[in-house]
Design a protein around this motif. Sequence first.
Motif, PDB file in Angstrom:
ATOM      1  N   TRP A   1      -9.326  -7.492  -7.661  1.00  0.00           N
ATOM      2  CA  TRP A   1     -10.232  -6.496  -7.097  1.00  0.00           C
ATOM      3  C   TRP A   1      -9.796  -5.442  -6.169  1.00  0.00           C
ATOM      4  CZ3 TRP A   1     -15.329  -5.857  -7.642  1.00  0.00           C
ATOM      5  CH2 TRP A   1     -16.211  -6.815  -8.019  1.00  0.00           C
ATOM      6  N   LEU A   2      -8.573  -5.379  -5.884  1.00  0.00           N
ATOM      7  CA  LEU A   2      -8.047  -4.382  -4.770  1.00  0.00           C
ATOM      8  C   LEU A   2      -7.800  -3.145  -5.693  1.00  0.00           C
ATOM      9  CD1 LEU A   2      -5.735  -6.189  -2.348  1.00  0.00           C
ATOM     10  CD2 LEU A   2      -8.332  -5.209  -2.126  1.00  0.00           C
ATOM     11  N   ARG A   3      -8.511  -2.146  -5.233  1.00  0.00           N
ATOM     12  CA  ARG A   3      -8.222  -0.829  -6.044  1.00  0.00           C
ATOM     13  C   ARG A   3      -7.150   0.089  -5.732  1.00  0.00           C
ATOM     14  NH1 ARG A   3     -13.116  -0.636  -8.806  1.00  0.00           N
ATOM     15  NH2 ARG A   3     -14.678  -1.820  -7.808  1.00  0.00           N
ATOM     16  N   SER A   4      -6.721  -0.018  -4.439  1.00  0.00           N
ATOM     17  CA  SER A   4      -5.662   1.019  -3.865  1.00  0.00           C
ATOM     18  C   SER A   4      -4.304   0.412  -3.515  1.00  0.00           C
ATOM     19  CB  SER A   4      -6.387   1.356  -2.516  1.00  0.00           C
ATOM     20  OG  SER A   4      -7.408   2.398  -2.989  1.00  0.00           O
ATOM     21  N   ALA A   5      -4.339  -0.943  -3.695  1.00  0.00           N
ATOM     22  CA  ALA A   5      -2.993  -1.774  -3.341  1.00  0.00           C
ATOM     23  C   ALA A   5      -2.155  -1.545  -4.542  1.00  0.00           C
ATOM     24  CB  ALA A   5      -3.540  -3.312  -2.921  1.00  0.00           C
ATOM     25  N   GLY A   6      -0.614  -1.805  -4.090  1.00  0.00           N
ATOM     26  CA  GLY A   6       0.227  -1.869  -5.262  1.00  0.00           C
ATOM     27  C   GLY A   6       0.389  -3.078  -5.922  1.00  0.00           C
ATOM     28  N   ARG A   7       0.676  -4.100  -5.156  1.00  0.00           N
ATOM     29  CA  ARG A   7       0.928  -5.586  -5.462  1.00  0.00           C
ATOM     30  C   ARG A   7       0.500  -6.478  -4.473  1.00  0.00           C
ATOM     31  NH1 ARG A   7       4.822  -5.405  -9.504  1.00  0.00           N
ATOM     32  NH2 ARG A   7       5.868  -3.496  -9.727  1.00  0.00           N
TER      33      ARG A   7
ATOM     34  N   GLY B   1       3.232   0.656   4.941  1.00  0.00           N
ATOM     35  CA  GLY B   1       3.429   0.133   3.550  1.00  0.00           C
ATOM     36  C   GLY B   1       2.958  -1.235   3.011  1.00  0.00           C
ATOM     37  N   ARG B   2       2.005  -2.036   3.924  1.00  0.00           N
ATOM     38  CA  ARG B   2       1.726  -3.158   3.634  1.00  0.00           C
ATOM     39  C   ARG B   2       0.531  -3.454   4.441  1.00  0.00           C
ATOM     40  NH1 ARG B   2       6.886  -4.982   5.888  1.00  0.00           N
ATOM     41  NH2 ARG B   2       7.895  -4.759   3.842  1.00  0.00           N
ATOM     42  N   VAL B   3      -0.352  -4.501   4.057  1.00  0.00           N
ATOM     43  CA  VAL B   3      -1.447  -5.296   4.728  1.00  0.00           C
ATOM     44  C   VAL B   3      -1.197  -6.575   4.525  1.00  0.00           C
ATOM     45  CG1 VAL B   3      -3.813  -5.463   5.112  1.00  0.00           C
ATOM     46  CG2 VAL B   3      -2.995  -3.194   4.386  1.00  0.00           C
ATOM     47  N   ASN B   4      -1.123  -7.409   5.748  1.00  0.00           N
ATOM     48  CA  ASN B   4      -0.726  -8.958   5.785  1.00  0.00           C
ATOM     49  C   ASN B   4      -2.047  -9.484   5.887  1.00  0.00           C
ATOM     50  OD1 ASN B   4       2.140  -8.973   6.071  1.00  0.00           O
ATOM     51  ND2 ASN B   4       1.584  -7.517   7.872  1.00  0.00           N
ATOM     52  N   PHE B   5      -2.493 -10.574   4.874  1.00  0.00           N
ATOM     53  CA  PHE B   5      -3.747 -11.317   5.290  1.00  0.00           C
ATOM     54  C   PHE B   5      -3.574 -12.718   4.930  1.00  0.00           C
ATOM     55  CE2 PHE B   5      -3.661  -9.734   0.876  1.00  0.00           C
ATOM     56  CZ  PHE B   5      -4.155 -10.892   0.258  1.00  0.00           C
ATOM     57  N   THR B   6      -4.286 -13.695   5.187  1.00  0.00           N
ATOM     58  CA  THR B   6      -4.189 -15.020   4.774  1.00  0.00           C
ATOM     59  C   THR B   6      -5.440 -15.548   3.678  1.00  0.00           C
ATOM     60  OG1 THR B   6      -5.589 -15.858   6.601  1.00  0.00           O
ATOM     61  CG2 THR B   6      -3.099 -15.738   7.047  1.00  0.00           C
ATOM     62  N   GLY B   7      -4.904 -16.541   2.957  1.00  0.00           N
ATOM     63  CA  GLY B   7      -5.554 -16.883   1.912  1.00  0.00           C
ATOM     64  C   GLY B   7      -5.220 -18.234   1.321  1.00  0.00           C
TER      65      GLY B   7
ATOM     66  N   SER C   1       1.699 -10.050  -9.033  1.00  0.00           N
ATOM     67  CA  SER C   1       1.150  -9.062  -9.728  1.00  0.00           C
ATOM     68  C   SER C   1       1.765  -8.965 -11.018  1.00  0.00           C
ATOM     69  CB  SER C   1       0.858  -7.844  -9.281  1.00  0.00           C
ATOM     70  OG  SER C   1       0.271  -8.073  -7.729  1.00  0.00           O
ATOM     71  N   GLY C   2       3.226  -8.647 -11.025  1.00  0.00           N
ATOM     72  CA  GLY C   2       3.860  -8.461 -12.254  1.00  0.00           C
ATOM     73  C   GLY C   2       3.854  -6.920 -12.449  1.00  0.00           C
ATOM     74  N   SER C   3       3.325  -6.121 -13.352  1.00  0.00           N
ATOM     75  CA  SER C   3       3.188  -4.688 -13.496  1.00  0.00           C
ATOM     76  C   SER C   3       2.258  -4.363 -12.175  1.00  0.00           C
ATOM     77  CB  SER C   3       2.419  -4.235 -14.556  1.00  0.00           C
ATOM     78  OG  SER C   3       3.339  -4.643 -15.712  1.00  0.00           O
ATOM     79  N   GLY C   4       2.606  -3.183 -11.697  1.00  0.00           N
ATOM     80  CA  GLY C   4       1.884  -2.539 -10.350  1.00  0.00           C
ATOM     81  C   GLY C   4       0.339  -2.579 -10.816  1.00  0.00           C
ATOM     82  N   LEU C   5      -0.449  -2.536  -9.499  1.00  0.00           N
ATOM     83  CA  LEU C   5      -1.834  -2.815  -9.906  1.00  0.00           C
ATOM     84  C   LEU C   5      -2.518  -1.604 -10.385  1.00  0.00           C
ATOM     85  CD1 LEU C   5      -2.978  -4.963  -6.705  1.00  0.00           C
ATOM     86  CD2 LEU C   5      -2.496  -6.031  -9.384  1.00  0.00           C
ATOM     87  N   HIS C   6      -1.774  -0.517 -10.395  1.00  0.00           N
ATOM     88  CA  HIS C   6      -2.152   0.738 -10.901  1.00  0.00           C
ATOM     89  C   HIS C   6      -2.517   0.711 -12.343  1.00  0.00           C
ATOM     90  CE1 HIS C   6       1.991   1.217 -11.553  1.00  0.00           C
ATOM     91  NE2 HIS C   6       1.789   2.222 -12.336  1.00  0.00           N
ATOM     92  N   LYS C   7      -1.764  -0.082 -13.088  1.00  0.00           N
ATOM     93  CA  LYS C   7      -1.991  -0.522 -14.388  1.00  0.00           C
ATOM     94  C   LYS C   7      -2.979  -1.080 -14.657  1.00  0.00           C
ATOM     95  CE  LYS C   7       3.139   0.482 -15.636  1.00  0.00           C
ATOM     96  NZ  LYS C   7       4.413  -0.025 -16.241  1.00  0.00           N
TER      97      LYS C   7
ATOM     98  N   ALA D   1       0.895  -1.130  -0.060  1.00  0.00           N
ATOM     99  CA  ALA D   1      -0.026   0.180   0.180  1.00  0.00           C
ATOM    100  C   ALA D   1       0.749   1.308   0.261  1.00  0.00           C
ATOM    101  CB  ALA D   1      -1.024   0.108   1.132  1.00  0.00           C
ATOM    102  N   PRO D   2       0.465   2.286  -0.804  1.00  0.00           N
ATOM    103  CA  PRO D   2       1.166   3.416  -0.841  1.00  0.00           C
ATOM    104  C   PRO D   2       1.187   4.245   0.604  1.00  0.00           C
ATOM    105  CG  PRO D   2      -0.040   3.583  -2.553  1.00  0.00           C
ATOM    106  CD  PRO D   2      -0.616   2.341  -1.754  1.00  0.00           C
ATOM    107  N   MET D   3       2.121   4.762   1.076  1.00  0.00           N
ATOM    108  CA  MET D   3       2.282   5.453   2.521  1.00  0.00           C
ATOM    109  C   MET D   3       0.826   6.208   2.506  1.00  0.00           C
ATOM    110  SD  MET D   3       5.265   7.375   4.365  1.00  0.00           S
ATOM    111  CE  MET D   3       6.255   6.404   3.620  1.00  0.00           C
ATOM    112  N   GLY D   4       0.153   5.943   3.585  1.00  0.00           N
ATOM    113  CA  GLY D   4      -0.850   6.683   4.107  1.00  0.00           C
ATOM    114  C   GLY D   4      -2.575   6.019   3.505  1.00  0.00           C
ATOM    115  N   LEU D   5      -2.391   4.890   2.810  1.00  0.00           N
ATOM    116  CA  LEU D   5      -3.462   4.283   2.116  1.00  0.00           C
ATOM    117  C   LEU D   5      -3.692   2.963   2.866  1.00  0.00           C
ATOM    118  CD1 LEU D   5      -3.499   5.293  -1.386  1.00  0.00           C
ATOM    119  CD2 LEU D   5      -4.593   6.242   0.552  1.00  0.00           C
TER     120      LEU D   5
END
Length: 382
Positions: free
Chosen positions: A52-58, A35-41, A156-162, A10-14
Amino acid sequence: MSKLQLIATAPMGLEAIVARELKELGYEDTRTENGRVNFTGGPEDICRTNLWLRSAGRILINMGRFKATTFDELFEGTKALDWPDWIPADGEFPVNGRSHKSQLTSVPAVQGVVKKAVVDSLKAKYGTEWFPEDGGKYVIEITLLNDEALLTLDTSGSGLHKRGYRLASTEAPIRETMAAALVQLSRWRPERPLYDPFCGSGTILVEAAMIGWNIAPGLRRSFDSEGWQRLTRKMWDDAREEAYDSVRDDVPLQIAGSDIDPYAIEIAEAAIKRAGFAKDIKVNVLPVAKAKPIGDYGVIITNPPYGERLGDDKEAEAALRQFGLTTLHYPTWSVFAISPSTLVEHYMGRQADKKRKLFNGRIQCDFYQFFGPLPPRERSHV
């Protein structure tokens, strides 16, 4: 199958926005760090979250963490991880590295040690001395922080913003992930008008429309992990089918924008058309003084020009002044602006109801939030 330790960067602040998105997707056990959110799956959740994630980087797989104050510790710790579970004999596995506040400061040396350790791990599994690296791509990242090593695989490869809808852009565009976060931080809902008077290449408008229609932002692109053996074609097909079934393109949208730059509007129109909103988002060449949002109880979300971006402080300040004057004509509208300028509140004629520190690229900004009244039907439910 045991759960995977996954990371949404996650970008800083998001970070809180990304954590909220994960919870809305059904992932309850989130843990937030800088800079990150940890989760399991499971493996299938790599597919879902990339789409689905709109604001995450990778989306990264957390392969392991351990103390590493020497190259020997780094080598042995890396070699002990389950690389063959993911990387096949023909896999391409480049190594990227970062080091901060750690004894191992040479990033090239760190990358070399990690590469050698992974090779040794794969040799033991596949019984070969040579790896062609001409198959799927498995980007390994080593992050050293306070002498702790974190090893991840980038799914992801290319950042999720692409997202795939923006082929060209204006000189200093806002990233798609940041634009989506700003829309989510606002009170906007698709039944309310939305306007951006400095729309540039139209990113905020498109991201809002995708949110309004519940379109998964990764639906139009591919990911490195689509070529991985552990993630089956069926997992990706199921995730995409779920995303397609979730689209609500019958929801009417009242989204519009303007910009003084005709070239920016040309780029915006191309992006809007490519994203599938040619009939639903209207943009015009207009200075902010002539911007005319239509309707009541709408939301303005914008990234006003500023000196570093425009190259002219006086021109940027004049635009900000006019922006403040324009908003006076829309007392029922809420206004949200991301800017590094300290003059936003001055030209708006009031203090922001809320401010949030964000980074637009590498520039520290505030997200100024000026709340207007809620629409009558929303107010009645409060």
